[in-house]
Design a protein around this motif. Structure first.
Motif, short mmCIF file in Angstrom:
data_model
loop_
_atom_site.label_atom_id
_atom_site.label_comp_id
_atom_site.label_asym_id
_atom_site.label_seq_id
_atom_site.Cartn_x
_atom_site.Cartn_y
_atom_site.Cartn_z
N ASN A 245 0.72 -1.41 0.24
CA ASN A 245 0.61 0.13 0.23
C ASN A 245 0.96 1.39 0.09
O ASN A 245 1.36 1.78 0.98
CB ASN A 245 -0.66 0.00 1.16
CG ASN A 245 -2.13 1.39 1.34
OD1 ASN A 245 -2.16 1.29 0.19
ND2 ASN A 245 -2.55 1.74 2.11
N ARG A 246 1.39 1.84 -1.36
CA ARG A 246 2.27 2.92 -1.56
C ARG A 246 1.45 3.83 -1.29
O ARG A 246 2.98 5.15 -1.31
CB ARG A 246 3.41 2.80 -1.85
CG ARG A 246 4.21 1.46 -2.08
CD ARG A 246 5.09 1.48 -3.71
NE ARG A 246 6.11 2.23 -3.36
CZ ARG A 246 7.48 2.61 -2.83
NH1 ARG A 246 7.19 1.78 -2.23
NH2 ARG A 246 7.60 3.72 -2.77
N VAL A 247 0.30 4.08 -1.37
CA VAL A 247 -0.55 5.49 -1.34
C VAL A 247 -0.23 6.34 -0.18
O VAL A 247 0.16 7.18 0.02
CB VAL A 247 -1.97 5.35 -1.97
CG1 VAL A 247 -2.94 5.95 -1.32
CG2 VAL A 247 -2.18 4.64 -2.89
N ASN A 248 0.01 5.42 1.39
CA ASN A 248 0.08 6.07 2.35
C ASN A 248 1.27 6.65 2.86
O ASN A 248 1.87 6.95 4.16
CB ASN A 248 -0.53 5.12 3.48
CG ASN A 248 0.13 4.38 3.45
OD1 ASN A 248 1.00 3.99 3.16
ND2 ASN A 248 -0.60 3.25 4.17
N ASN A 249 2.11 6.53 1.89
CA ASN A 249 3.90 6.93 2.18
C ASN A 249 4.31 7.57 1.02
O ASN A 249 5.14 7.45 1.01
CB ASN A 249 4.63 5.80 2.43
CG ASN A 249 4.68 4.67 1.62
OD1 ASN A 249 4.17 4.93 0.77
ND2 ASN A 249 6.10 3.79 0.96
N GLU A 250 3.42 8.40 -0.32
CA GLU A 250 3.70 9.09 -0.77
C GLU A 250 2.88 9.63 -0.91
O GLU A 250 1.83 9.60 -1.29
CB GLU A 250 3.58 7.88 -1.98
CG GLU A 250 4.65 7.49 -2.75
CD GLU A 250 4.81 6.44 -3.99
OE1 GLU A 250 4.15 6.81 -4.44
OE2 GLU A 250 5.53 5.55 -4.32
N HIS A 251 3.91 11.81 -0.56
CA HIS A 251 2.50 12.50 -0.45
C HIS A 251 3.58 13.01 -0.83
O HIS A 251 4.17 13.41 -1.08
CB HIS A 251 2.75 13.24 1.01
CG HIS A 251 1.63 11.87 2.04
ND1 HIS A 251 0.62 11.78 1.85
CD2 HIS A 251 2.35 11.09 2.70
CE1 HIS A 251 0.36 10.44 2.95
NE2 HIS A 251 1.33 9.96 3.32
N VAL A 252 2.19 14.83 -1.68
CA VAL A 252 2.26 15.83 -2.09
C VAL A 252 1.53 16.87 -1.29
O VAL A 252 1.11 16.84 -1.28
CB VAL A 252 2.49 15.99 -3.99
CG1 VAL A 252 3.39 18.14 -3.85
CG2 VAL A 252 3.48 15.14 -4.18
N VAL A 253 2.82 17.97 -1.19
CA VAL A 253 1.64 18.97 -0.19
C VAL A 253 2.27 20.82 -0.92
O VAL A 253 3.42 20.38 -1.28
CB VAL A 253 2.22 18.75 1.35
CG1 VAL A 253 1.64 20.31 1.86
CG2 VAL A 253 2.11 17.61 1.68
N LEU A 254 1.39 21.70 -1.08
CA LEU A 254 1.44 22.42 -1.37
C LEU A 254 1.87 23.46 -0.56
O LEU A 254 0.20 23.65 -0.13
CB LEU A 254 0.83 23.22 -2.73
CG LEU A 254 0.99 24.56 -3.09
CD1 LEU A 254 2.22 24.06 -3.96
CD2 LEU A 254 0.16 24.80 -3.97
N ALA A 255 2.28 24.18 0.15
CA ALA A 255 3.02 25.15 1.25
C ALA A 255 2.80 25.93 0.36
O ALA A 255 3.99 26.78 -0.46
CB ALA A 255 4.07 24.84 1.87
N LEU A 256 2.20 27.25 0.84
CA LEU A 256 2.46 28.95 0.91
C LEU A 256 2.87 29.37 1.54
O LEU A 256 2.87 29.12 3.07
CB LEU A 256 0.75 29.13 0.45
CG LEU A 256 -0.14 28.53 -0.56
CD1 LEU A 256 -1.72 29.45 -0.57
CD2 LEU A 256 0.25 28.76 -1.93
N ASP A 257 3.49 29.89 1.19
CA ASP A 257 3.84 31.34 2.08
C ASP A 257 3.37 32.24 2.78
O ASP A 257 2.98 33.35 2.45
CB ASP A 257 5.32 32.19 1.32
CG ASP A 257 6.37 33.25 2.33
OD1 ASP A 257 6.33 32.94 3.51
OD2 ASP A 257 7.37 33.92 1.76
#
Length: 155
Positions: free
Chosen positions: A136-148
């Motif tokens: 289950n690799r879905v829960n250990n691969e994340h992309v998060v966009l952080a705004l300043d």
């Protein structure tokens, strides 16, 4: 008959020594590694807090989480214990032991960026998992966009 007897010995040897599955693939330990945390960007400084989890069925002695950024890191960094810079935009950290159905150590990073971008994409994934299979690799691969903005974004 002799040929059949030899095959039986070889097959039994593979099952005991190699732990081969039906297709002949290695059936080593299996662990479902996951990461939960948050990221925040403020004035060229990115903060990443996370806790690795292992949903089992096997425990792991250690794993390595990778944090990749869409912006360059500043030349000078003071990585947290168990972490190291792995490139212009990468940091890797050991998780410590991940017991079956348990948590690893809390990982907190304060990363200085070369520029002061308006946003940074943060990619988090497993770089090394101790040789275990993770179905289950879905829960250990994340992309998060952080705004300043200084706001924390969860994953």
């Amino acid at each position: 008959m002799r040929r059949g007897a030899v095959r039986s010995v070889v097959v039994a040897g593979l099952l005991v020594v190699g732990g081969a599955g039906p297709a002949g693939a290695w059936a080593g330990p299996e662990a479902d590694v996951a990461y939960h945390g948050r990221v925040a960007l403020k004035r060229g400084q990115l903060r990443v807090w996370m806790v690795p989890h292992n949903e089992g069925p096997s425990g792991l002695a250690n794993a390595t989480v990778r944090v990749r950024l869409s912006a360059d890191l500043a030349d000078v960094q003071e990585p947290a214990g168990g972490c190291a810079r792995a490139g212009e935009r990468e940091v890797v950290c050991e998780t410590g032991p991940l017991p079956e159905h348990g948590r690893g150590r809390h990982i907190g990073l304060v990363l200085e960026l070369r520029e002061r971008p308006a946003e940074v994409a943060v990619r988090i994934d497993t770089w090394w998992n101790g040789g275990a299979t993770d179905r289950n690799r879905v829960n250990n691969e994340h992309v998060v966009l952080a705004l300043d903005t200084g706001d924390a974004y969860a994953f």
